[in-house]
Design an enzyme around this catalytic site. Sequence first.
Site, PDB file in Angstrom:
ATOM      1  N   THR A 191     119.808 -70.469  15.664  1.00 48.19           N
ATOM      2  CA  THR A 191     120.106 -69.132  15.431  1.00 48.19           C
ATOM      3  C   THR A 191     120.853 -68.523  15.372  1.00 48.19           C
ATOM      4  OG1 THR A 191     120.489 -70.043  18.115  1.00 48.19           O
ATOM      5  CG2 THR A 191     118.834 -69.663  17.351  1.00 48.19           C
ATOM      6  N   HIS A 208     127.635 -74.737  18.579  1.00 49.85           N
ATOM      7  CA  HIS A 208     128.982 -74.119  19.832  1.00 49.85           C
ATOM      8  C   HIS A 208     128.673 -75.304  20.530  1.00 49.85           C
ATOM      9  CE1 HIS A 208     125.108 -72.983  22.280  1.00 49.85           C
ATOM     10  NE2 HIS A 208     124.580 -72.456  21.261  1.00 49.85           N
ATOM     11  N   HIS A 218     125.970 -77.364  21.786  1.00 47.19           N
ATOM     12  CA  HIS A 218     124.538 -78.068  21.093  1.00 47.19           C
ATOM     13  C   HIS A 218     126.191 -79.077  20.758  1.00 47.19           C
ATOM     14  CE1 HIS A 218     124.028 -74.432  18.405  1.00 47.19           C
ATOM     15  NE2 HIS A 218     122.792 -74.865  19.299  1.00 47.19           N
ATOM     16  N   LYS A 273     115.607 -67.621  28.882  1.00 45.59           N
ATOM     17  CA  LYS A 273     115.607 -65.806  28.312  1.00 45.59           C
ATOM     18  C   LYS A 273     114.672 -64.730  28.947  1.00 45.59           C
ATOM     19  CE  LYS A 273     118.142 -67.304  25.330  1.00 45.59           C
ATOM     20  NZ  LYS A 273     119.738 -67.687  25.143  1.00 45.59           N
ATOM     21  N   ARG A 299     114.027 -63.317  21.679  1.00 46.78           N
ATOM     22  CA  ARG A 299     115.423 -63.403  21.015  1.00 46.78           C
ATOM     23  C   ARG A 299     114.736 -62.079  19.961  1.00 46.78           C
ATOM     24  NH1 ARG A 299     118.516 -67.828  21.502  1.00 46.78           N
ATOM     25  NH2 ARG A 299     117.381 -69.628  23.577  1.00 46.78           N
ATOM     26  N   GLN A 330     106.744 -76.847  19.058  1.00 45.88           N
ATOM     27  CA  GLN A 330     107.739 -78.419  19.312  1.00 45.88           C
ATOM     28  C   GLN A 330     106.910 -79.363  19.156  1.00 45.88           C
ATOM     29  OE1 GLN A 330     111.199 -77.335  21.952  1.00 45.88           O
ATOM     30  NE2 GLN A 330     111.527 -79.488  22.382  1.00 45.88           N
ATOM     31  N   ASP A 353     117.005 -77.509  29.962  1.00 44.65           N
ATOM     32  CA  ASP A 353     116.141 -76.515  29.535  1.00 44.65           C
ATOM     33  C   ASP A 353     115.060 -76.819  28.901  1.00 44.65           C
ATOM     34  OD1 ASP A 353     117.933 -76.608  26.825  1.00 44.65           O
ATOM     35  OD2 ASP A 353     118.683 -75.038  27.001  1.00 44.65           O
ATOM     36  N   LYS A 363     131.887 -70.868  27.581  1.00 47.02           N
ATOM     37  CA  LYS A 363     132.325 -69.389  26.968  1.00 47.02           C
ATOM     38  C   LYS A 363     134.164 -69.182  27.131  1.00 47.02           C
ATOM     39  CE  LYS A 363     127.935 -68.234  26.829  1.00 47.02           C
ATOM     40  NZ  LYS A 363     127.810 -66.854  26.013  1.00 47.02           N
ATOM     41  N   THR A 364     133.725 -68.411  26.380  1.00 48.06           N
ATOM     42  CA  THR A 364     135.557 -67.810  26.437  1.00 48.06           C
ATOM     43  C   THR A 364     135.550 -66.381  25.643  1.00 48.06           C
ATOM     44  OG1 THR A 364     136.119 -67.330  23.840  1.00 48.06           O
ATOM     45  CG2 THR A 364     136.136 -69.611  24.720  1.00 48.06           C
TER      46      THR A 364
END
Length: 407
Positions: free
Chosen positions: A40, A45, A48, A82, A86, A171, A192, A230-231
């Site tokens: 995606t 990140h 993962h 979500k 998406r 999946q 998740d 998260k930044t």
Amino acid sequence: MSVFDVLQERGFIKQMSHEAEIKELLEKEKITFYIGFDPTADSLHVGHFIALMMMSHMQRAGHRPIVLLGGGTGMVGDPSGKDEMRKMLTPEFIEHNIACFKKQMSRFIDFSEGKAIIANNADWLLDLNYVQLLREVGVHFTVNRMLAAECFKKRWEKGLTFFEFNYMIMQSYDFWKLHHDYGCVMELGGDDQWSNMLGGVELIRRKDQEPAFCMTCKLLTTSDGRKMGKTEKGALWLDPEKTSPYEFYQYWRNVNDSDVKNCMSLLTFVPMEEVHRLCDVEGAAINEAKKVLAYEVTKLVHGEEEARKAQEATEALFGGAANNLENIPTIEITSEQTSAKVIDVLTTAKIFSSKREARQMINQGGLTVGETVLQDAEASLSADMFDAEKSLLIRKGKKKYFRLLIK
């Protein structure tokens, strides 16, 4: 100690489809397992990262990983957790992202002959005959069971499209296909994905009457349950162009005291005896553990040299001898910009998301230019602020440093 014991001791395991069988299987046999990654974005990140570490522990214990890249599932998008559908990705965007993923994963997984497999589910999903899929796979899924799945619950108010409803079947089909082609018997992934993973296990057991298993790892969260990674600039990326090694190092160097042990257990290969020694301390002594955590995680993702540079730059800055600036984030400006307003330069460079944010921090005394705490939000730079190397140190808050450099 089997890999099951290692994963359990380090805190990876969250849920298992068949606990006793999985424990015995991993103790007595070498298996083929897989983890799926939907492309995606053009970089992995930190979310993962925990899955890659789990995969790496399994491979080190002699089990064979399959990295499944979602060239097919990425065309739909996983609705799990979500609030809304998406964004649809183009095939070109997906292919580019897959190439980026492959490059990054080689840091964690040994892809030499026979050690691991990379597969792309586009190779089978994009050519599926829909009626054939319904007849062969759809008959093994009940709608009421799918609707009860945890992954869909967030979507009841806004509505779940039939388009996304198919994701679980896709999946599950992936697992069946990998089982059929490579003898894959286990799927691993983030917690998740539990509902989707169970679908694959049940499909193989019903369709082939053969054993199949799944095991989830916990998601990377803080001690109070918030998602980590998260930044201010968004996600904490593994690509050095998106998150520099210095910024990456700083993130881990500054995690909350209560999160250090969990991060070191999950995201490094530091032996657990050493993890306990470093982390089971009180007060300022935890800083030693933070240094080890930051160095080890940065070394895994960016290599030893970049980890060392980030460490040296940090020690120079926080040791009060800010004379080694080459390894901290650098913003190049022109000589004309040396008379521009400070907030204009820093907002353009994305140090602040907006001028409003910049003004707010200045009003709170949180921006230091050189050795001066900036008081005036409308203040401008001047050429005499820069040193002989044409650089100027900027500190945002207590711990974030940047360097302005005249080109």
